[in-house]
Design a protein around this motif. Structure first.
Motif, PDB file in Angstrom:
ATOM      1  N   VAL A  18       4.176   3.936  15.239  1.00  0.00           N
ATOM      2  CA  VAL A  18       4.708   2.810  14.140  1.00  0.00           C
ATOM      3  C   VAL A  18       3.757   2.370  13.336  1.00  0.00           C
ATOM      4  CG1 VAL A  18       6.234   1.160  13.305  1.00  0.00           C
ATOM      5  CG2 VAL A  18       6.852   2.173  15.629  1.00  0.00           C
ATOM      6  N   ALA A  19       3.487   2.964  12.128  1.00  0.00           N
ATOM      7  CA  ALA A  19       2.149   2.422  11.173  1.00  0.00           C
ATOM      8  C   ALA A  19       2.728   1.907   9.822  1.00  0.00           C
ATOM      9  CB  ALA A  19       1.610   3.703  10.970  1.00  0.00           C
ATOM     10  N   GLY A  20       1.839   0.818   9.578  1.00  0.00           N
ATOM     11  CA  GLY A  20       1.873   0.383   8.096  1.00  0.00           C
ATOM     12  C   GLY A  20       0.897   0.626   7.309  1.00  0.00           C
ATOM     13  N   GLY A  21       0.637   1.077   6.244  1.00  0.00           N
ATOM     14  CA  GLY A  21      -0.320   1.528   5.552  1.00  0.00           C
ATOM     15  C   GLY A  21      -1.432   2.118   6.132  1.00  0.00           C
ATOM     16  N   SER A  22      -2.699   1.525   6.155  1.00  0.00           N
ATOM     17  CA  SER A  22      -3.855   2.394   6.835  1.00  0.00           C
ATOM     18  C   SER A  22      -4.068   2.133   8.345  1.00  0.00           C
ATOM     19  CB  SER A  22      -4.969   1.675   6.369  1.00  0.00           C
ATOM     20  OG  SER A  22      -5.126   0.235   6.629  1.00  0.00           O
ATOM     21  N   GLY A  23      -2.658   1.279   8.793  1.00  0.00           N
ATOM     22  CA  GLY A  23      -2.613   1.655  10.415  1.00  0.00           C
ATOM     23  C   GLY A  23      -2.041   2.912  10.700  1.00  0.00           C
ATOM     24  N   VAL A  24      -1.911   3.763   9.982  1.00  0.00           N
ATOM     25  CA  VAL A  24      -1.864   5.040  10.195  1.00  0.00           C
ATOM     26  C   VAL A  24      -2.949   5.971  11.174  1.00  0.00           C
ATOM     27  CG1 VAL A  24      -2.295   6.388   8.308  1.00  0.00           C
ATOM     28  CG2 VAL A  24      -0.434   7.287  10.067  1.00  0.00           C
ATOM     29  N   VAL A  25      -4.253   5.205  10.808  1.00  0.00           N
ATOM     30  CA  VAL A  25      -5.437   5.961  11.271  1.00  0.00           C
ATOM     31  C   VAL A  25      -5.569   6.390  12.757  1.00  0.00           C
ATOM     32  CG1 VAL A  25      -7.952   5.834  11.130  1.00  0.00           C
ATOM     33  CG2 VAL A  25      -6.705   5.185   9.192  1.00  0.00           C
ATOM     34  N   PRO A  26      -5.507   5.070  13.592  1.00  0.00           N
ATOM     35  CA  PRO A  26      -5.716   5.395  15.080  1.00  0.00           C
ATOM     36  C   PRO A  26      -4.286   6.590  15.507  1.00  0.00           C
ATOM     37  CG  PRO A  26      -4.916   3.147  14.797  1.00  0.00           C
ATOM     38  CD  PRO A  26      -5.510   3.752  13.365  1.00  0.00           C
ATOM     39  N   LEU A  27      -3.098   6.301  14.762  1.00  0.00           N
ATOM     40  CA  LEU A  27      -2.212   6.858  15.340  1.00  0.00           C
ATOM     41  C   LEU A  27      -2.247   8.351  14.926  1.00  0.00           C
ATOM     42  CD1 LEU A  27       0.760   4.360  14.461  1.00  0.00           C
ATOM     43  CD2 LEU A  27      -0.708   4.474  16.384  1.00  0.00           C
ATOM     44  N   ALA A  28      -2.845   8.537  13.659  1.00  0.00           N
ATOM     45  CA  ALA A  28      -3.267  10.042  13.685  1.00  0.00           C
ATOM     46  C   ALA A  28      -4.043  10.615  14.607  1.00  0.00           C
ATOM     47  CB  ALA A  28      -3.807   9.929  11.953  1.00  0.00           C
ATOM     48  N   ALA A  29      -4.933   9.730  14.942  1.00  0.00           N
ATOM     49  CA  ALA A  29      -5.978  10.352  15.992  1.00  0.00           C
ATOM     50  C   ALA A  29      -5.263  10.489  17.336  1.00  0.00           C
ATOM     51  CB  ALA A  29      -7.007   9.078  16.389  1.00  0.00           C
ATOM     52  N   MET A  30      -4.083  10.012  17.656  1.00  0.00           N
ATOM     53  CA  MET A  30      -3.309  10.249  18.758  1.00  0.00           C
ATOM     54  C   MET A  30      -2.446  11.628  18.442  1.00  0.00           C
ATOM     55  SD  MET A  30      -1.872   6.644  20.120  1.00  0.00           S
ATOM     56  CE  MET A  30      -2.868   4.913  19.850  1.00  0.00           C
ATOM     57  N   VAL A  31      -1.993  11.664  17.365  1.00  0.00           N
ATOM     58  CA  VAL A  31      -1.162  12.881  16.891  1.00  0.00           C
ATOM     59  C   VAL A  31      -2.161  14.130  16.892  1.00  0.00           C
ATOM     60  CG1 VAL A  31      -0.163  14.325  15.212  1.00  0.00           C
ATOM     61  CG2 VAL A  31       0.348  11.636  15.434  1.00  0.00           C
ATOM     62  N   ARG A  32      -3.343  13.882  16.404  1.00  0.00           N
ATOM     63  CA  ARG A  32      -4.148  15.051  16.653  1.00  0.00           C
ATOM     64  C   ARG A  32      -5.062  15.484  18.001  1.00  0.00           C
ATOM     65  NH1 ARG A  32      -7.120  12.324  10.864  1.00  0.00           N
ATOM     66  NH2 ARG A  32      -5.923  13.698   9.832  1.00  0.00           N
ATOM     67  N   SER A  33      -4.997  14.476  18.704  1.00  0.00           N
ATOM     68  CA  SER A  33      -5.319  14.562  20.024  1.00  0.00           C
ATOM     69  C   SER A  33      -4.334  15.348  20.808  1.00  0.00           C
ATOM     70  CB  SER A  33      -5.649  13.126  20.679  1.00  0.00           C
ATOM     71  OG  SER A  33      -6.087  13.196  22.157  1.00  0.00           O
TER      72      SER A  33
END
Ligand SMILES: Cc1cc2nc3c(=O)[nH]c(=O)nc-3n(C[C@H](O)[C@H](O)[C@H](O)COP(=O)(O)OP(=O)(O)OC[C@H]3O[C@@H](n4cnc5c(N)ncnc54)[C@H](O)[C@@H]3O)c2cc1C
Lengths: 236, 197
Positions: A114-129
């Motif tokens: 669950v991301a708000g704004g730039s909070g997507v950054v570490p979550l994108a790392a998880m999706v990419r990982s």
């Protein structure tokens, strides 16, 4: 762990009107896990230093640090990184840091992001990982952004196989979207978040106000507080 | 040797007094915690002090309010590098909770509602250097900042000031708490920059 590494900007890429991704070459930087962050230190000619934390946008390549920075109005460091930093500039990096807000590819249980704004950054790392490892873990990503133009990596995150991604808009809704603009609500959680009965691990990240509100909605929906991990970026 | 960043000027708000190394002043009050803010029902709040022999001493809300409280103005320093000058709190010095406690232990683990823990030497909690606080800037302490009741140990990094305080457990040996098991310093003195272990 407490060592500062010399970092050099090797690429910059505009993500939105207020955000850029920066890639740094950092000899000695190794073994980062998705969800972790670095401390970034800038030094002015007179020796004045400023340090801020930035989440890793992608992991898996040693000696490379990828971050994405959103400009905070009046912000000392984010303004420099988004508007001024150039390829070749040098700064310092410490990390990888943080051992709790992390997802490892050997964890095959269901995951809700669950991301708000730039909070997507570490979550994108998880999706990419997850994608890089070919992990079968069921993933859902729920992102709250002001408008479609404020979304980071919208196409990539919406099309990662096995990841169900939902965008909600707080200011302005793109054509064809029926949900009216507005903050994340209990209805959004009910409609888009993995059910508490599936015991997903939940990662919530963004400005502090967003994380507080989203985490409260998740607890109200019945999620186990022990399975909800949070990263608060700051702000009110 | 310092690595200079081309084009970075910085905007230094001149601190009125020195800051610990690597810290910058902030006007607002950032939040650091690893999970959701727990809902602690103030009417059912309790603090337990447990000695190394297992003896327990308890205070509920009314018992806390019956102890002599004081107003405290202190600077606070978070390991995430912000510092805040002149924060105003109201609470009871930790000494008051140890008046009738028989102990030979040197260390304490503070426990929070929600499961957080952090370790401190007992001496750092005594002699008027630490408080159990329930008001911030004249208002009841908000849940996001640790309400209804948190620990305040301003001379150490702020992760030692456990939010949502529910217990102080005495130990003969220093037992690392949550962040201390996750790479942070056992003691956490901001002035000697004891961030990481
Ligand atoms: C673990 C961690 C990871 C982070 N990862 C990222 C990341 O991946 N990308 C990213 O862009 N930022 C991230 N941040 C936030 C980042 O560290 C800085 O706080 C942010 O870039 C602002 O710094 P600044 O120097 O520009 O602003 P400052 O000059 O420090 O602050 C200017 C004003 O903006 C307020 N402010 C600070 N941060 C925010 C915020 N996030 N939202 C709203 N207001 C704010 C301040 O309180 C202050 O009033 C992260 C923070 C943490 C703690």
């Amino acid at each position: 762990m407490s060592l500062w590494h010399v970092a050099q900007v090797v690429a910059v890429e505009r993500l939105t009107a207020s955000a850029r991704a920066l890639t740094l070459s950092v000899p000695g930087f190794v073994e980062a896990v998705a969800g972790q962050h670095v401390d970034l230190r800038l030094t002015a000619p007179d020796g004045y230093q400023a340090v801020r934390a930035y989440s890793l946008a992608r992991v898996g390549r040693d000696e490379v640090v990828e971050i994405a920075v959103d400009r905070i109005p009046g912000g000392e460091v984010s303004g420099f990184l988004v508007d001024d930093a150039q390829v070749g500039d040098r700064m310092e990096v410490r990390g990888p840091l943080g051992g709790f807000f992390v997802w490892r590819p050997d964890d095959v249980g269901p995951v809700q992001l669950v991301a708000g704004g730039s909070g997507v950054v570490p979550l994108a790392a998880m999706v990419r990982s997850r994608a890089a490892a070919g992990s079968p873990a069921p993933f859902r990503l729920l992102c709250s952004v002001r408008t479609r133009a404020d979304a980071f990596w919208a196409d990539e995150l919406s099309s990662s196989p096995g990841v169900e991604t939902t965008w909600v808009y707080t200011r302005e809704v793109p054509p064809g979207v029926t949900r009216p603009a507005g903050r994340l609500s209990a209805d959004d959680v009910a409609a888009h978040v993995l059910a508490p009965g599936e015991s997903p691990r939940v990662f919530v990240c963004g400005p502090t106000g967003f994380v507080e509100a989203a985490a409260a909605l998740l607890l109200d929906a019945g999620h186990d507080p022990d399975l909800v991990r949070t990263e608060r970026f700051g702000g009110a | 040797m310092a690595v200079f960043t081309r084009g970075f000027g910085g905007r230094r708000p001149e601190p009125e007094r020195p800051l610990p190394p690597g810290q910058h002043l902030t006007q607002d009050f950032p939040v650091l915690s690893t999970g959701p803010t727990p809902n602690v029902d103030a009417s059912r709040w309790e603090l337990t002090v447990r000695t190394e022999s297992g003896t327990e001493h308890r205070w509920d809300r009314a018992a806390l309010q019956a102890l002599p409280a004081e107003d405290v103005t202190v600077d606070i320093h978070c390991v995430t590098r912000w510092s805040k000058h002149d924060t105003h709190w109201r609470g009871v010095p930790v000494d008051a909770f140890f008046e009738d406690v028989e102990t030979a232990a040197d260390f304490v683990v503070a426990h929070s509602y929600g499961g957080y823990t952090t370790n401190l030497p007992l001496d750092d909690l005594l002699d008027g250097r630490a408080w159990v606080v329930f008001e911030y800037e004249g208002e009841p302490l908000a849940p996001v900042h640790g309400g209804p009741v948190r620990l305040l140990v301003p001379h150490l990094y702020f992760w030692k000031s456990a939010k949502w305080l529910r217990g102080l457990v005495l130990h003969e040996h220093d037992e690392p708490g949550f962040w201390e098991q996750n790479g942070y310093h056992l003691y956490g003195d901001p002035w000697s920059e004891q961030r990481y272990s």
